[in-house]
Design an enzyme around this catalytic site. Structure first.
Site, PDB file in Angstrom:
ATOM      1  N   GLU A 130       0.885  -1.313  -0.173  1.00  0.00           N
ATOM      2  CA  GLU A 130      -0.051  -0.087   0.070  1.00  0.00           C
ATOM      3  C   GLU A 130       0.882   1.208  -0.013  1.00  0.00           C
ATOM      4  OE1 GLU A 130      -2.569   1.183  -0.454  1.00  0.00           O
ATOM      5  OE2 GLU A 130      -4.375   0.441   0.371  1.00  0.00           O
ATOM      6  N   ASP A 131       0.384   2.259  -0.645  1.00  0.00           N
ATOM      7  CA  ASP A 131       1.060   3.496  -0.536  1.00  0.00           C
ATOM      8  C   ASP A 131       1.041   4.224   0.782  1.00  0.00           C
ATOM      9  OD1 ASP A 131      -1.645   3.911  -1.073  1.00  0.00           O
ATOM     10  OD2 ASP A 131      -1.392   5.611  -2.295  1.00  0.00           O
ATOM     11  N   ASP A 134      -4.625   5.049   6.505  1.00  0.00           N
ATOM     12  CA  ASP A 134      -5.224   6.369   6.991  1.00  0.00           C
ATOM     13  C   ASP A 134      -6.190   5.639   7.963  1.00  0.00           C
ATOM     14  OD1 ASP A 134      -6.851   8.362   7.459  1.00  0.00           O
ATOM     15  OD2 ASP A 134      -6.441   9.414   5.451  1.00  0.00           O
ATOM     16  N   PHE A 183      -2.296  16.398   4.052  1.00  0.00           N
ATOM     17  CA  PHE A 183      -2.536  15.881   2.590  1.00  0.00           C
ATOM     18  C   PHE A 183      -1.575  15.687   1.903  1.00  0.00           C
ATOM     19  CE2 PHE A 183      -6.497  15.161   0.051  1.00  0.00           C
ATOM     20  CZ  PHE A 183      -6.117  14.845  -1.135  1.00  0.00           C
ATOM     21  N   ARG A 196       0.296  12.075  -8.945  1.00  0.00           N
ATOM     22  CA  ARG A 196       0.739  10.703  -8.724  1.00  0.00           C
ATOM     23  C   ARG A 196       2.029  10.419  -9.028  1.00  0.00           C
ATOM     24  NH1 ARG A 196      -3.425   7.200  -7.071  1.00  0.00           N
ATOM     25  NH2 ARG A 196      -5.620   7.613  -8.144  1.00  0.00           N
TER      26      ARG A 196
HETATM   27  C1  PRP Z   1      -6.219   5.553  -0.754  1.00  0.00           C
HETATM   28  C2  PRP Z   1      -4.915   4.567  -0.316  1.00  0.00           C
HETATM   29  C3  PRP Z   1      -5.388   3.379   0.223  1.00  0.00           C
HETATM   30  C4  PRP Z   1      -6.403   3.920   1.076  1.00  0.00           C
HETATM   31  C5  PRP Z   1      -6.153   3.891   2.591  1.00  0.00           C
HETATM   32  O1  PRP Z   1      -6.738   5.031  -1.732  1.00  0.00           O
HETATM   33  O2  PRP Z   1      -4.218   4.204  -1.693  1.00  0.00           O
HETATM   34  O3  PRP Z   1      -5.642   2.444  -0.530  1.00  0.00           O
HETATM   35  O4  PRP Z   1      -6.694   5.243   0.687  1.00  0.00           O
HETATM   36  O5  PRP Z   1      -7.031   4.507   3.019  1.00  0.00           O
HETATM   37  P1  PRP Z   1      -7.834   4.035   4.440  1.00  0.00           P
HETATM   38  O6  PRP Z   1      -6.558   3.337   5.390  1.00  0.00           O
HETATM   39  O7  PRP Z   1      -8.617   5.238   5.048  1.00  0.00           O
HETATM   40  O8  PRP Z   1      -8.902   3.087   3.908  1.00  0.00           O
HETATM   41  P2  PRP Z   1      -7.591   5.612  -2.511  1.00  0.00           P
HETATM   42  O9  PRP Z   1      -9.184   5.073  -2.275  1.00  0.00           O
HETATM   43  O10 PRP Z   1      -7.563   7.173  -2.524  1.00  0.00           O
HETATM   44  O11 PRP Z   1      -7.569   5.078  -4.164  1.00  0.00           O
HETATM   45  P3  PRP Z   1      -6.201   5.185  -5.093  1.00  0.00           P
HETATM   46  O12 PRP Z   1      -5.312   4.292  -4.423  1.00  0.00           O
HETATM   47  O13 PRP Z   1      -6.680   4.530  -6.372  1.00  0.00           O
HETATM   48  O14 PRP Z   1      -5.746   6.540  -4.984  1.00  0.00           O
END
Ligand code: PRP
Length: 211
Positions: A130-131, A134, A183, A196
């Site tokens: 994961e990136d 949160d 952010f 990105r």
């Molecule tokens: C972001 C990130 C994780 C997730 C983390 O994805 O890449 O997958 O949110 O948040 P959480 O811990 O609150 O669940 P996003 O839904 O923004 O999609 P993306 O990866 O396509 O940008």
């Protein structure tokens, strides 16, 4: 033949303000601060790869990137894993969405296994990539889904971790950097699908997303 002289420019002196702007020329105006430079990120990714190779030595490892945000981290990490001792590492991707185009978590998680599942993961050691973590909702759901596919083990590596934002009890097994609640964009992370591809991790100016 008459030679054509190259155009000349008068010598320039830059004000301090202009010089500062020139140094920032590759950084979009929406960026408030570079949190981790490209070199800092690369060094940390290499350390994570070494830890992962140590822990998975001799095991059948499959690394699963969570789209879209993890795509750059996944690319660098898997190449480092291959170089650091597990050249046979396999890859898959899944798609998870929780934010849409907003800056606030929607709370619910939509998962697409992108054609993977029990036939790919059963009996294998799966490492989710994961990136950012949160609220923890995305990874808690994904880790449960992968375990439900019969994986021999499920672990998580996250480049960034906003520990202070958790809504559910979830911890990564490997973390790149713990960060405050700001952010973040770059190195795979977006705001409304922009930024990105910045090679660094940066903080977005509040003015860029609060209007
Ligand atoms: C972001 C990130 C994780 C997730 C983390 O994805 O890449 O997958 O949110 O948040 P959480 O811990 O609150 O669940 P996003 O839904 O923004 O999609 P993306 O990866 O396509 O940008």
């Amino acid at each position: 033949m008459r030679a054509i002289a190259a155009p000349t420019r008068p010598p320039q002196t830059l004000s301090v303000r202009e010089a500062a702007h020139k140094l920032r020329k590759d950084i979009p105006d929406d960026i408030e601060e570079v949190l981790f430079t490209s070199s800092e990120v690369q060094a940390r990714v290499r350390e994570l790869a070494r830890d992962i190779c140590r822990d998975y030595a001799g095991k059948d490892l499959i690394v699963v990137g969570v789209l879209k945000g993890a795509f750059i981290f996944m690319s660098d990490l898997t190449r480092a894993i291959a170089e650091e001792g597990i050249p046979s590492v396999r890859i898959d991707f899944v798609k998870a969405s929780s934010y849409g185009s907003s800056s606030v978590s929607a709370g619910s998680v939509a998962v697409d296994l992108c054609g993977s599942g029990p036939t790919r993961w059963s009996g294998r050691h799966v490492l989710l990539v994961e990136d950012i973590i949160d609220s923890g909702n995305t990874l808690r759901r994904l880790a449960a889904d992968v375990a439900g596919c019969g994986a021999a083990s499920v672990r998580v590596v996250a480049l960034l971790d906003k520990k202070g934002r958790r809504q559910v009890d979830f911890e990564a097994d490997y973390t790149g950097f713990a960060i405050d609640d700001r952010f973040i964009v770059g190195y795979g992370l977006d705001y409304a699908e922009t930024y990105r591809c910045l090679p660094y991790v940066a903080v977005l100016r509040p003015e860029a997303y609060s209007h």
